[in-house]
Design a protein around this motif. Structure first.
Motif, PDB file in Angstrom:
ATOM      1  N   MET A   1     -24.616  19.048  -7.913  1.00  0.00           N
ATOM      2  CA  MET A   1     -24.347  20.237  -7.151  1.00  0.00           C
ATOM      3  C   MET A   1     -24.797  21.431  -7.997  1.00  0.00           C
ATOM      4  N   ALA A   2     -25.525  22.302  -7.378  1.00  0.00           N
ATOM      5  CA  ALA A   2     -26.017  23.485  -8.088  1.00  0.00           C
ATOM      6  C   ALA A   2     -24.866  24.467  -8.324  1.00  0.00           C
ATOM      7  N   TRP A   3     -25.023  25.252  -9.388  1.00  0.00           N
ATOM      8  CA  TRP A   3     -23.974  26.191  -9.764  1.00  0.00           C
ATOM      9  C   TRP A   3     -23.688  27.198  -8.659  1.00  0.00           C
ATOM     10  N   ASP A   4     -24.719  27.743  -8.026  1.00  0.00           N
ATOM     11  CA  ASP A   4     -24.508  28.750  -6.988  1.00  0.00           C
ATOM     12  C   ASP A   4     -23.819  28.145  -5.758  1.00  0.00           C
ATOM     13  N   GLU A   5     -24.042  26.848  -5.486  1.00  0.00           N
ATOM     14  CA  GLU A   5     -23.348  26.200  -4.373  1.00  0.00           C
ATOM     15  C   GLU A   5     -21.850  26.096  -4.693  1.00  0.00           C
ATOM     16  N   TRP A   6     -21.526  25.762  -5.932  1.00  0.00           N
ATOM     17  CA  TRP A   6     -20.137  25.687  -6.366  1.00  0.00           C
ATOM     18  C   TRP A   6     -19.458  27.052  -6.230  1.00  0.00           C
ATOM     19  N   GLU A   7     -20.133  28.111  -6.642  1.00  0.00           N
ATOM     20  CA  GLU A   7     -19.587  29.461  -6.525  1.00  0.00           C
ATOM     21  C   GLU A   7     -19.341  29.817  -5.056  1.00  0.00           C
ATOM     22  N   ARG A   8     -20.259  29.428  -4.173  1.00  0.00           N
ATOM     23  CA  ARG A   8     -20.106  29.704  -2.737  1.00  0.00           C
ATOM     24  C   ARG A   8     -18.884  28.962  -2.175  1.00  0.00           C
ATOM     25  N   LEU A   9     -18.696  27.696  -2.556  1.00  0.00           N
ATOM     26  CA  LEU A   9     -17.533  26.927  -2.091  1.00  0.00           C
ATOM     27  C   LEU A   9     -16.226  27.564  -2.567  1.00  0.00           C
ATOM     28  N   LYS A  10     -16.177  28.022  -3.823  1.00  0.00           N
ATOM     29  CA  LYS A  10     -14.979  28.679  -4.336  1.00  0.00           C
ATOM     30  C   LYS A  10     -14.708  29.977  -3.582  1.00  0.00           C
ATOM     31  N   ALA A  11     -15.767  30.738  -3.295  1.00  0.00           N
ATOM     32  CA  ALA A  11     -15.595  32.006  -2.576  1.00  0.00           C
ATOM     33  C   ALA A  11     -15.102  31.743  -1.152  1.00  0.00           C
ATOM     34  N   ASP A  12     -15.630  30.707  -0.501  1.00  0.00           N
ATOM     35  CA  ASP A  12     -15.184  30.365   0.854  1.00  0.00           C
ATOM     36  C   ASP A  12     -13.700  29.979   0.856  1.00  0.00           C
ATOM     37  N   ALA A  13     -13.293  29.191  -0.133  1.00  0.00           N
ATOM     38  CA  ALA A  13     -11.895  28.778  -0.229  1.00  0.00           C
ATOM     39  C   ALA A  13     -10.991  29.980  -0.470  1.00  0.00           C
ATOM     40  N   ALA A  14     -11.416  30.904  -1.320  1.00  0.00           N
ATOM     41  CA  ALA A  14     -10.620  32.094  -1.604  1.00  0.00           C
ATOM     42  C   ALA A  14     -10.518  32.982  -0.369  1.00  0.00           C
ATOM     43  N   ALA A  15     -11.581  33.043   0.446  1.00  0.00           N
ATOM     44  CA  ALA A  15     -11.568  33.869   1.653  1.00  0.00           C
ATOM     45  C   ALA A  15     -10.596  33.315   2.704  1.00  0.00           C
ATOM     46  N   ARG A  16     -10.445  32.010   2.747  1.00  0.00           N
ATOM     47  CA  ARG A  16      -9.520  31.397   3.714  1.00  0.00           C
ATOM     48  C   ARG A  16      -8.076  31.707   3.367  1.00  0.00           C
ATOM     49  N   GLY A  17      -7.766  31.941   2.125  1.00  0.00           N
ATOM     50  CA  GLY A  17      -6.407  32.264   1.703  1.00  0.00           C
ATOM     51  C   GLY A  17      -5.572  31.015   1.539  1.00  0.00           C
ATOM     52  N   SER A  18      -4.355  31.216   1.092  1.00  0.00           N
ATOM     53  CA  SER A  18      -3.425  30.113   0.855  1.00  0.00           C
ATOM     54  C   SER A  18      -2.774  29.695   2.157  1.00  0.00           C
ATOM     55  N   THR A  19      -2.630  28.402   2.340  1.00  0.00           N
ATOM     56  CA  THR A  19      -1.964  27.895   3.541  1.00  0.00           C
ATOM     57  C   THR A  19      -0.482  27.664   3.289  1.00  0.00           C
ATOM     58  N   GLY A  20      -0.048  27.784   2.061  1.00  0.00           N
ATOM     59  CA  GLY A  20       1.362  27.530   1.746  1.00  0.00           C
ATOM     60  C   GLY A  20       1.615  26.038   1.651  1.00  0.00           C
ATOM     61  N   MET A  21       2.660  25.685   0.985  1.00  0.00           N
ATOM     62  CA  MET A  21       2.974  24.274   0.812  1.00  0.00           C
ATOM     63  C   MET A  21       3.891  23.812   1.935  1.00  0.00           C
ATOM     64  N   ARG A  22       3.590  22.649   2.489  1.00  0.00           N
ATOM     65  CA  ARG A  22       4.429  22.039   3.512  1.00  0.00           C
ATOM     66  C   ARG A  22       4.756  20.630   3.057  1.00  0.00           C
ATOM     67  N   LEU A  23       6.029  20.304   3.115  1.00  0.00           N
ATOM     68  CA  LEU A  23       6.451  18.968   2.747  1.00  0.00           C
ATOM     69  C   LEU A  23       6.577  18.121   3.991  1.00  0.00           C
ATOM     70  N   ASN A  24       5.911  16.975   3.978  1.00  0.00           N
ATOM     71  CA  ASN A  24       5.997  16.032   5.082  1.00  0.00           C
ATOM     72  C   ASN A  24       5.623  16.681   6.417  1.00  0.00           C
ATOM     73  N   HIS A  25       4.701  17.595   6.366  1.00  0.00           N
ATOM     74  CA  HIS A  25       4.163  18.259   7.556  1.00  0.00           C
ATOM     75  C   HIS A  25       5.196  19.064   8.325  1.00  0.00           C
ATOM     76  N   VAL A  26       6.275  19.481   7.670  1.00  0.00           N
ATOM     77  CA  VAL A  26       7.267  20.320   8.321  1.00  0.00           C
ATOM     78  C   VAL A  26       7.014  21.748   7.879  1.00  0.00           C
TER      79      VAL A  26
END
Length: 148
Positions: A1-26
């Protein structure tokens, strides 16, 4: 995987934000702490285990009375009712003895669960399944009552 692709994936994940933790799908309670009403009291578990194991004493007394009541039977040969009674006695003695054993094992499991509360649900279920398999009850006599 190229370095710039890795940076793009990290930026996409950061843009989505945190989903919070859910235990047992509750999902957590909006605006709440997410802890819910789950409470576990070590003393209650331990006491339940001790009380369940304590049933063994009463069962042992009942087995003693069962033995005493059987002692006058004597030789059962030649008398059908006496032979049937002796067979019934042996069956009940085994059954009540198994109930006593089940109380001891289940009480021990409850006590262990209460002392450390470290057993997972799967471990407790596996222990309960083992106890159920060891002390498998016999089928009810007289057929299936559901159709009556």
């Amino acid at each position: 995987m190229a370095w710039d692709e890795w940076e793009r994936l990290k930026a996409d994940a950061a843009a989505r934000g945190s989903t919070g933790m859910r235990l047992n799908h509750v999902p957590t309670d909006p605006g709440g702490s997410g802890t819910g009403d789950l409470k576990s009291d070590r003393k209650a578990w331990t006491q339940a285990g001790a009380d369940t194991k304590g049933l063994q004493d009463d069962i042992a007394k009942a087995l003693g009375k069962l033995d005493d009541g059987q002692s006058g039977l004597g030789d059962a040969s030649g008398v059908q009712s006496a032979a049937a009674q002796k067979e019934l006695y042996a069956s009940w003695k085994k059954y009540v003895g198994d109930v006593k054993g089940r109380c001891g094992e289940l009480g021990g499991l409850l006590e262990r669960s209460g002392h450390d509360l470290a057993m997972s649900d799967a471990e407790v279920k596996a222990e309960l399944d083992r106890i159920s398999a060891k002390y498998h009850d016999t089928e009810a006599v007289g057929g299936d009552p559901k159709g009556r």
